[in-house]
Design a protein around this motif. Structure first.
Motif, mmCIF file in Angstrom:
data_model
loop_
_atom_site.group_PDB
_atom_site.id
_atom_site.type_symbol
_atom_site.label_atom_id
_atom_site.label_comp_id
_atom_site.label_asym_id
_atom_site.label_seq_id
_atom_site.Cartn_x
_atom_site.Cartn_y
_atom_site.Cartn_z
ATOM 1 N N ASN A 22 6.721 -8.491 6.359
ATOM 2 C CA ASN A 22 6.300 -8.301 4.976
ATOM 3 C C ASN A 22 6.948 -9.325 4.055
ATOM 4 O O ASN A 22 8.086 -9.754 4.294
ATOM 5 N N PHE A 23 6.238 -9.650 2.986
ATOM 6 C CA PHE A 23 6.704 -10.605 1.982
ATOM 7 C C PHE A 23 6.755 -9.912 0.620
ATOM 8 O O PHE A 23 5.887 -9.090 0.309
ATOM 9 N N HIS A 53 11.397 -11.982 2.681
ATOM 10 C CA HIS A 53 10.639 -11.287 3.705
ATOM 11 C C HIS A 53 11.561 -10.381 4.516
ATOM 12 O O HIS A 53 12.787 -10.482 4.434
ATOM 13 N N ARG A 108 1.842 -19.152 3.398
ATOM 14 C CA ARG A 108 2.054 -18.340 4.603
ATOM 15 C C ARG A 108 0.710 -18.137 5.274
ATOM 16 O O ARG A 108 -0.340 -18.227 4.622
#
Length: 245
Positions: free
Chosen positions: A194-195, A222, A28
């Protein structure tokens, strides 16, 4: 004669080798200032002033719904109450849900109802060689062929619940979010990408930023965090997937 505006011009100073190394390590990346400042500000103008926003929502098995502006404008107070109740019930029970403003650029172009040349030009630029080459280089996936796109706007009470984009049968390889926030976004305003790991801990988070390209391999857990009522309506973005077919 009126000069054409600069709509999509990549930042020539990007360190592509360093970006590729980061993506290879993490799966990412957030590429800040991926466009020239002029191009990014022109896109923000289109998103903030010229886009006829509709609504995307889902509450468990009810949906997904993609409403055009005319359809969402026809919602009555009781319709909005039903939507809010259904979404809250789905989230309370641990089901999947989302609510955010959207304009389905690719669908509008394909079905012939797009009336906004700037939006059509955006999806053409996203699929053009300069950006596709950058994405192939950073992700090290030379098979990527095309991308879809929708414009999104997260305002107060909007969110996207946790999921993993696991539609690998559709050729989805890389998810992307091009952020064009109209303001310096504060962490308290939510709207973060967010992950999560398998235990539900946040392993990475990307702040909404002006002129930032987020990309990540799919599937990957996510969400987009809840935007509280006091946040400004300013989290503009173009989102979609880069595909190998």
């Amino acid at each position: 004669m009126t000069q054409p505006i600069t709509l999509f011009e990549l930042n020539p100073d990007l360190d592509r080798a360093a970006l590729a190394a980061q993506f290879a390590r993490d799966g990412r990346i957030q590429i800040r200032d991926f466009l020239t400042d002029t191009a990014a500000r022109n896109i923000l103008q289109i998103l903030s002033r010229e886009t006829p926003w509709g609504l995307a929502w889902r509450a468990g098995a009810d949906g997904p719904h993609g409403l055009r502006r005319q359809q969402s404008a026809a919602y009555t107070p009781s319709d909005w109450q039903r939507l809010s109740t259904a979404v809250a019930a789905a989230m309370r029970s641990g089901d999947y849900a989302f609510v955010y403003s959207q304009y389905q650029i690719l669908t509008a172009v394909q079905q012939g109802w797009n009336e906004h040349p700037g939006l059509e030009a955006l999806i053409e630029h996203i699929n053009d060689q300069p950006l596709m080459d950058l994405v192939r280089q950073v992700t090290a996936i030379p098979e990527l062929r095309k991308a879809d796109a929708q414009a999104t706007l997260y305002g107060p009470n909007h969110f996207l619940a946790m999921h993993d984009d696991g539609h690998v049968g559709e050729g989805w390889r890389i998810a992307y979010v091009m952020n064009f926030c109209a303001e310096d976004w504060r962490p308290d305003w939510g709207g973060y990408l967010n992950f999560y790991d398998e235990d539900g801990d946040v392993v990475a988070g990307f702040k909404p930023r002006f002129n930032a390209l987020n990309m990540f391999r799919v599937p990957q857990r996510h969400n987009v965090t809840y935007v509280p009522p006091f946040a400004p309506v300013a989290r503009f973005a173009i989102t979609g997937w880069f595909r190998d077919r």
